[in-house]
Write an enzyme that holds these catalytic residues in place. Structure first.
Site, PDB file in Angstrom:
ATOM      1  N   MET A 109       0.982  -0.953  -0.082  1.00 22.33           N
ATOM      2  CA  MET A 109       0.076   0.155  -0.061  1.00 22.33           C
ATOM      3  C   MET A 109       1.268   1.313   0.258  1.00 22.33           C
ATOM      4  SD  MET A 109      -3.194  -1.492  -0.474  1.00 22.33           S
ATOM      5  CE  MET A 109      -3.944   0.465  -0.193  1.00 22.33           C
ATOM      6  N   ARG A 110       2.016   1.194  -0.749  1.00 21.99           N
ATOM      7  CA  ARG A 110       2.775   2.340  -0.356  1.00 21.99           C
ATOM      8  C   ARG A 110       3.376   2.710  -2.049  1.00 21.99           C
ATOM      9  NH1 ARG A 110       4.441   4.083   3.508  1.00 21.99           N
ATOM     10  NH2 ARG A 110       5.001   3.458   6.078  1.00 21.99           N
ATOM     11  N   ASN A 126       1.917  -5.169 -10.574  1.00 20.60           N
ATOM     12  CA  ASN A 126       1.397  -5.204  -9.509  1.00 20.60           C
ATOM     13  C   ASN A 126       0.508  -5.371 -10.192  1.00 20.60           C
ATOM     14  OD1 ASN A 126       0.316  -3.854  -7.186  1.00 20.60           O
ATOM     15  ND2 ASN A 126      -0.152  -1.730  -8.397  1.00 20.60           N
ATOM     16  N   HIS A 128      -4.407  -4.373  -8.749  1.00 19.35           N
ATOM     17  CA  HIS A 128      -4.580  -3.677  -8.585  1.00 19.35           C
ATOM     18  C   HIS A 128      -6.059  -3.632  -9.092  1.00 19.35           C
ATOM     19  CE1 HIS A 128      -5.868   0.960  -7.195  1.00 19.35           C
ATOM     20  NE2 HIS A 128      -7.495   0.555  -8.579  1.00 19.35           N
ATOM     21  N   ASP A 160       5.215   1.999 -13.504  1.00 17.60           N
ATOM     22  CA  ASP A 160       6.145   2.852 -14.194  1.00 17.60           C
ATOM     23  C   ASP A 160       5.725   4.098 -12.798  1.00 17.60           C
ATOM     24  OD1 ASP A 160       3.470   4.183 -13.810  1.00 17.60           O
ATOM     25  OD2 ASP A 160       3.467   4.241 -16.184  1.00 17.60           O
ATOM     26  N   ASP A 164      -0.728   3.834 -10.131  1.00 14.45           N
ATOM     27  CA  ASP A 164      -1.245   2.391 -11.381  1.00 14.45           C
ATOM     28  C   ASP A 164      -1.350   3.296 -12.849  1.00 14.45           C
ATOM     29  OD1 ASP A 164      -1.939   1.238  -8.999  1.00 14.45           O
ATOM     30  OD2 ASP A 164      -3.174   2.786  -8.428  1.00 14.45           O
TER      31      ASP A 164
HETATM   32  C1  GRF Z   1      -5.534  -6.617  -3.204  1.00 11.98           C
HETATM   33  O1  GRF Z   1      -7.024  -6.796  -3.633  1.00 11.98           O
HETATM   34  C2  GRF Z   1      -5.087  -5.925  -3.874  1.00 11.98           C
HETATM   35  O2  GRF Z   1      -5.415  -5.704  -5.229  1.00 11.98           O
HETATM   36  C3  GRF Z   1      -4.902  -4.255  -3.480  1.00 11.98           C
HETATM   37  O3  GRF Z   1      -5.158  -5.663  -2.092  1.00 11.98           O
HETATM   38  C4  GRF Z   1      -5.616  -6.571  -1.917  1.00 11.98           C
HETATM   39  C5  GRF Z   1      -4.303  -7.507  -0.889  1.00 11.98           C
HETATM   40  O4  GRF Z   1      -5.634  -8.351  -0.015  1.00 11.98           O
HETATM   41  N1  GRF Z   1      -4.322  -3.863  -3.701  1.00 11.98           N
HETATM   42  P1  GRF Z   1      -3.944  -8.835   0.352  1.00 11.98           P
HETATM   43  O5  GRF Z   1      -3.706  -8.125   0.963  1.00 11.98           O
HETATM   44  O6  GRF Z   1      -3.414  -9.756  -0.980  1.00 11.98           O
HETATM   45  O7  GRF Z   1      -5.503  -9.945   1.331  1.00 11.98           O
END
Ligand code: GRF
Length: 215
Positions: A109-110, A126, A128, A160, A164
């Site tokens: 989440m960074r 990644n 998303h 990049d 996203d």
């Molecule tokens: C996923 O939905 C991913 O796409 C998003 O955060 C969630 C992560 O879930 N960026 P987890 O930690 O793999 O359960």
């Protein structure tokens, strides 16, 4: 000038690509990748799991699989940009010492700094939880529900310097149902992520993604 995309070598079962998975939370995506990798010989294997907190639940998946696993929290007490750079330099050190060849963001989440991205560009993936370019950022499900769309999904892309915004490798649609809230929608999208991401990682590592998708 922005850094070019440099793809990893085409791997094989005999010489699998060495992956690091970066997480922030429960790591259900990490768990699905580890199951995929252990179900039969693959051209990639996870050699390092890093979370940006020592308490991330997903660290257990890495430890349980006997993989080098660590929480690296943001260092305290510096100005924000310096803290991010110091944090990333600790991560970069671990990537180097584990001989990592591809970095997989899985619920990390960074936002990575352009200097980190420049080093890994083309070898940084990644997933998303929306059909990009719709609903980028940290609240994809909330934003999709607020927009009233009937279909959302998930996107695997190369990272990049933007948020996203990198080249899309694959997308899969997921319906939004009338009674959905953020949690029910997230659960439905995650189920699809858990098959899509390992499949695309597999294709990517075997050299099945050409430079053409990179424009
Ligand atoms: C996923 O939905 C991913 O796409 C998003 O955060 C969630 C992560 O879930 N960026 P987890 O930690 O793999 O359960």
């Amino acid at each position: 000038m922005e850094a070019p995309f440099v793809l990893p070598r085409a791997a094989s079962i005999e010489e699998p690509l060495r992956l690091a998975v970066l997480i922030s939370g429960g790591g259900s995506g990490l768990s699905s990748l580890l199951s995929f990798q252990s179900s039969k010989p693959r051209c990639h294997r996870t050699v390092l799991v890093i979370a940006d907190s020592e308490n991330a639940g997903g660290l257990e998946h890495g430890r349980g699989a006997g993989i080098t696993t660590m929480g690296i929290p943001l260092p305290k007490g510096r100005q924000s940009t310096q803290r991010r750079l110091a944090h990333e330099s600790m991560i970069l050190r671990q990537l180097k010492s584990s001989g990592v060849e591809l970095v997989v963001l899985s619920g990390y989440m960074r936002i990575l700094t352009p200097s980190f991205v420049a080093i890994w560009k083309g070898r940084l993936l990644n997933i998303h939880p929306s059909l990009l370019p719709d609903f980028p950022g940290a609240h994809a499900h909330r934003d999709a529900l607020a927009a009233g769309v009937q279909t959302t999904g998930c996107t695997v892309h190369l990272v990049d310097e933007g948020v996203d915004s990198g080249p899309i490798l694959a997308q899969r649609e997921v319906p939004i149902l009338p009674d959905d809230d953020e949690e029910s929608l997230q659960d439905r999208v995650k189920k699809v992520e858990h098959t899509l991401y390992p499949e695309i990682i597999d294709l990517f590592c075997s050299g099945g993604v050409s430079l053409e998708v990179l424009g």
